[in-house]
Scaffold this active site. Sequence first.
Site, PDB file in Angstrom:
ATOM      1  N   ILE A   1       0.854  -1.198   0.000  1.00 46.79           N
ATOM      2  CA  ILE A   1       0.000   0.000   0.000  1.00 46.79           C
ATOM      3  C   ILE A   1       0.886   1.243   0.000  1.00 46.79           C
ATOM      4  O   ILE A   1       0.592   2.228  -0.682  1.00 46.79           O
ATOM      5  CB  ILE A   1      -0.953  -0.009   1.219  1.00 46.79           C
ATOM      6  CG1 ILE A   1      -1.955  -1.169   1.096  1.00 46.79           C
ATOM      7  CG2 ILE A   1      -1.697   1.317   1.345  1.00 46.79           C
ATOM      8  CD1 ILE A   1      -2.906  -1.317   2.282  1.00 46.79           C
TER       9      ILE A   1
ATOM     10  N   VAL B   1      10.398   2.877  12.762  1.00 54.21           N
ATOM     11  CA  VAL B   1       9.316   3.635  13.398  1.00 54.21           C
ATOM     12  C   VAL B   1       8.776   2.960  14.658  1.00 54.21           C
ATOM     13  O   VAL B   1       8.012   3.569  15.397  1.00 54.21           O
ATOM     14  CB  VAL B   1       8.167   3.961  12.411  1.00 54.21           C
ATOM     15  CG1 VAL B   1       8.633   4.908  11.329  1.00 54.21           C
ATOM     16  CG2 VAL B   1       7.557   2.698  11.821  1.00 54.21           C
TER      17      VAL B   1
ATOM     18  N   GLY C   1       3.379  -1.368   8.984  1.00 55.78           N
ATOM     19  CA  GLY C   1       2.725  -2.383   9.811  1.00 55.78           C
ATOM     20  C   GLY C   1       3.206  -3.774   9.460  1.00 55.78           C
ATOM     21  O   GLY C   1       3.728  -4.011   8.375  1.00 55.78           O
TER      22      GLY C   1
ATOM     23  N   TYR D   1      -3.095  -7.757  16.042  1.00 57.97           N
ATOM     24  CA  TYR D   1      -3.307  -6.824  14.912  1.00 57.97           C
ATOM     25  C   TYR D   1      -4.624  -6.060  15.084  1.00 57.97           C
ATOM     26  O   TYR D   1      -4.679  -4.842  14.881  1.00 57.97           O
ATOM     27  CB  TYR D   1      -3.317  -7.645  13.627  1.00 57.97           C
ATOM     28  CG  TYR D   1      -3.294  -6.871  12.339  1.00 57.97           C
ATOM     29  CD1 TYR D   1      -2.095  -6.472  11.755  1.00 57.97           C
ATOM     30  CD2 TYR D   1      -4.479  -6.560  11.669  1.00 57.97           C
ATOM     31  CE1 TYR D   1      -2.072  -5.785  10.553  1.00 57.97           C
ATOM     32  CE2 TYR D   1      -4.466  -5.872  10.464  1.00 57.97           C
ATOM     33  CZ  TYR D   1      -3.269  -5.495   9.912  1.00 57.97           C
ATOM     34  OH  TYR D   1      -3.254  -4.815   8.708  1.00 57.97           O
TER      35      TYR D   1
ATOM     36  N   GLN E   1      -5.960 -12.813  15.060  1.00 55.97           N
ATOM     37  CA  GLN E   1      -5.322 -11.488  15.017  1.00 55.97           C
ATOM     38  C   GLN E   1      -5.648 -10.640  16.250  1.00 55.97           C
ATOM     39  O   GLN E   1      -5.974  -9.455  16.119  1.00 55.97           O
ATOM     40  CB  GLN E   1      -5.754 -10.725  13.759  1.00 55.97           C
ATOM     41  CG  GLN E   1      -5.112 -11.242  12.483  1.00 55.97           C
ATOM     42  CD  GLN E   1      -5.190 -10.225  11.363  1.00 55.97           C
ATOM     43  OE1 GLN E   1      -6.258  -9.683  11.090  1.00 55.97           O
ATOM     44  NE2 GLN E   1      -4.069  -9.937  10.717  1.00 55.97           N
TER      45      GLN E   1
ATOM     46  N   ASP F   1       0.234 -13.482  12.743  1.00 55.31           N
ATOM     47  CA  ASP F   1      -1.059 -14.110  13.018  1.00 55.31           C
ATOM     48  C   ASP F   1      -0.904 -15.417  13.790  1.00 55.31           C
ATOM     49  O   ASP F   1      -0.072 -16.260  13.447  1.00 55.31           O
ATOM     50  CB  ASP F   1      -1.794 -14.404  11.703  1.00 55.31           C
ATOM     51  CG  ASP F   1      -2.228 -13.149  10.958  1.00 55.31           C
ATOM     52  OD1 ASP F   1      -2.068 -12.045  11.502  1.00 55.31           O
ATOM     53  OD2 ASP F   1      -2.744 -13.282   9.828  1.00 55.31           O
TER      54      ASP F   1
ATOM     55  N   ARG G   1      -2.372 -18.388   4.297  1.00 59.79           N
ATOM     56  CA  ARG G   1      -2.499 -19.733   3.717  1.00 59.79           C
ATOM     57  C   ARG G   1      -3.603 -19.749   2.665  1.00 59.79           C
ATOM     58  O   ARG G   1      -4.673 -19.171   2.884  1.00 59.79           O
ATOM     59  CB  ARG G   1      -2.840 -20.709   4.844  1.00 59.79           C
ATOM     60  CG  ARG G   1      -1.995 -21.960   4.830  1.00 59.79           C
ATOM     61  CD  ARG G   1      -2.233 -22.779   6.074  1.00 59.79           C
ATOM     62  NE  ARG G   1      -3.637 -23.115   6.251  1.00 59.79           N
ATOM     63  CZ  ARG G   1      -4.212 -23.278   7.459  1.00 59.79           C
ATOM     64  NH1 ARG G   1      -3.520 -23.135   8.565  1.00 59.79           N
ATOM     65  NH2 ARG G   1      -5.494 -23.576   7.550  1.00 59.79           N
TER      66      ARG G   1
HETATM   67  N1  CAA Z   1     -13.696 -18.562  12.646  1.00 55.15           N
HETATM   68  C1  CAA Z   1     -13.908 -19.650  13.408  1.00 55.15           C
HETATM   69  N2  CAA Z   1     -13.101 -20.715  13.413  1.00 55.15           N
HETATM   70  C2  CAA Z   1     -12.032 -20.675  12.632  1.00 55.15           C
HETATM   71  C3  CAA Z   1     -11.745 -19.571  11.804  1.00 55.15           C
HETATM   72  C4  CAA Z   1     -12.634 -18.478  11.837  1.00 55.15           C
HETATM   73  N3  CAA Z   1     -12.445 -17.391  11.086  1.00 55.15           N
HETATM   74  N4  CAA Z   1     -10.608 -19.801  11.136  1.00 55.15           N
HETATM   75  C5  CAA Z   1     -10.184 -21.034  11.519  1.00 55.15           C
HETATM   76  N5  CAA Z   1     -11.045 -21.560  12.426  1.00 55.15           N
HETATM   77  C6  CAA Z   1     -10.951 -22.859  13.082  1.00 55.15           C
HETATM   78  C7  CAA Z   1     -10.497 -23.928  12.094  1.00 55.15           C
HETATM   79  O1  CAA Z   1     -11.593 -24.470  11.386  1.00 55.15           O
HETATM   80  C8  CAA Z   1      -9.816 -24.926  12.988  1.00 55.15           C
HETATM   81  O2  CAA Z   1     -10.790 -25.707  13.606  1.00 55.15           O
HETATM   82  P1  CAA Z   1     -10.498 -27.255  13.970  1.00 55.15           P
HETATM   83  O3  CAA Z   1      -9.344 -27.213  14.941  1.00 55.15           O
HETATM   84  O4  CAA Z   1     -11.791 -27.696  14.562  1.00 55.15           O
HETATM   85  O5  CAA Z   1     -10.152 -27.890  12.665  1.00 55.15           O
HETATM   86  C9  CAA Z   1      -9.194 -24.053  14.085  1.00 55.15           C
HETATM   87  O6  CAA Z   1      -9.938 -22.830  14.076  1.00 55.15           O
HETATM   88  C10 CAA Z   1      -7.727 -23.755  13.836  1.00 55.15           C
HETATM   89  O7  CAA Z   1      -7.628 -23.122  12.543  1.00 55.15           O
HETATM   90  P2  CAA Z   1      -6.323 -23.267  11.657  1.00 55.15           P
HETATM   91  O8  CAA Z   1      -6.138 -24.706  11.259  1.00 55.15           O
HETATM   92  O9  CAA Z   1      -6.371 -22.270  10.555  1.00 55.15           O
HETATM   93  O10 CAA Z   1      -5.176 -22.886  12.733  1.00 55.15           O
HETATM   94  P3  CAA Z   1      -3.707 -22.536  12.475  1.00 55.15           P
HETATM   95  O11 CAA Z   1      -3.086 -22.400  13.814  1.00 55.15           O
HETATM   96  O12 CAA Z   1      -3.093 -23.411  11.458  1.00 55.15           O
HETATM   97  O13 CAA Z   1      -3.785 -21.087  11.783  1.00 55.15           O
HETATM   98  C11 CAA Z   1      -4.138 -18.757  11.641  1.00 55.15           C
HETATM   99  C12 CAA Z   1      -4.327 -19.997  12.485  1.00 55.15           C
HETATM  100  C13 CAA Z   1      -2.653 -18.495  11.388  1.00 55.15           C
HETATM  101  C14 CAA Z   1      -4.704 -17.596  12.441  1.00 55.15           C
HETATM  102  C15 CAA Z   1      -4.878 -18.936  10.301  1.00 55.15           C
HETATM  103  O14 CAA Z   1      -6.206 -19.319  10.554  1.00 55.15           O
HETATM  104  C16 CAA Z   1      -4.875 -17.681   9.473  1.00 55.15           C
HETATM  105  O15 CAA Z   1      -3.906 -17.357   8.804  1.00 55.15           O
HETATM  106  N6  CAA Z   1      -6.006 -16.964   9.464  1.00 55.15           N
HETATM  107  C17 CAA Z   1      -6.135 -15.704   8.675  1.00 55.15           C
HETATM  108  C18 CAA Z   1      -5.896 -14.532   9.549  1.00 55.15           C
HETATM  109  C19 CAA Z   1      -6.056 -13.295   8.703  1.00 55.15           C
HETATM  110  O16 CAA Z   1      -7.116 -13.018   8.152  1.00 55.15           O
HETATM  111  N7  CAA Z   1      -5.007 -12.527   8.591  1.00 55.15           N
HETATM  112  C20 CAA Z   1      -5.026 -11.312   7.804  1.00 55.15           C
HETATM  113  C21 CAA Z   1      -3.602 -10.989   7.402  1.00 55.15           C
HETATM  114  S1  CAA Z   1      -3.559  -9.651   6.237  1.00 55.15           S
HETATM  115  C22 CAA Z   1      -3.998  -8.322   7.121  1.00 55.15           C
HETATM  116  O17 CAA Z   1      -4.118  -8.349   8.308  1.00 55.15           O
HETATM  117  C23 CAA Z   1      -4.233  -7.071   6.356  1.00 55.15           C
HETATM  118  C24 CAA Z   1      -5.524  -6.456   6.740  1.00 55.15           C
HETATM  119  O18 CAA Z   1      -5.520  -5.388   7.325  1.00 55.15           O
HETATM  120  C25 CAA Z   1      -6.773  -7.103   6.338  1.00 55.15           C
END
Ligand code: CAA
Length: 248
Positions: free
Chosen positions: A15, A64, A92, A155, A152, A96, A197
Amino acid sequence: MTRRVALITGGMGGIGTAVCRKLAKSNGNVVVANCLPGYPQKDAWLAAMRKEGLENVHAAEGDVSDFDSTAAMVRQVEAEVGPVDILVNNAGVVRDNMLKKLALSEWMAVINSNLNSVFNVTKNVIDGMTERGWGRVVNMSSVNGQKGQFGQTNYSAAKAGVHGFAKALAQEVIRKGVTVNSVSPGYVETDMVKSIRKDVLDKLVAGIPIGRLAQPAEIAALVAFLTSEEAGYITGANIAINGGMYMV
Ligand code: CAA
């Protein structure tokens, strides 16, 4: 045409680059892109800007998340380019993890880079803006600061925090001609988002009403407006730009 100096923290990222490009094309602006000390792509990034014909873009190295490093950088920018009129607090990082697995170091990294940085930089430029009677501060918040996001806690807390900061500071400086706002992008096509992922990202995108990621230039256009002369009556606002992902 008034010459304005714009400092964009994290100015060489996804960005940040788009914001630098857009502001550099706005009449009168001189743009300073901040990067971390020793950032390996700095020279190549500057060369790319020159290639696009943008001679009015400079670089400033500073961490920063560290107050003293930030203060030294701002003093150098003031001496070499001029006092900062426009500040975009954009730097930033993400670390996660579900809270149960989140390490203290991952919490601190995000709070230092995404929230404490806003204090560190703004504190070093705000008096100059109020003394000169004009300024624009834009904080890069996030849809995830508004709605929260699984994985997060760090974050989301930092991004909600930067807008709390904006609302408080806005009241302190508006009578001196300085506006303070936040922008809350949804998921933007940057390296940060591409590092999610694939299965998780596909599910996230499927849930966005517009059905695609945002382009960095779409965020930059909003930042450019908020930093313009015309936006002087907008302050303390948090403008969502998220393809309909979260409506407030
Ligand atoms: N709501 C509810 N349950 C969820 C969920 C959600 N959103 N996401 C995952 N789960 C559940 C899964 O189904 C899983 O359940 P089971 O154990 O019953 O199978 C459990 O939670 C664990 O999930 P993961 O297997 O994904 O766990 P992990 O430890 O491998 O990964 C994580 C966790 C790293 C947080 C991964 O889920 C992830 O990367 N999530 C995305 C986070 C995200 O959106 N980040 C944004 C980055 S970009 C940014 O931040 C810019 C911005 O401003 C938008």
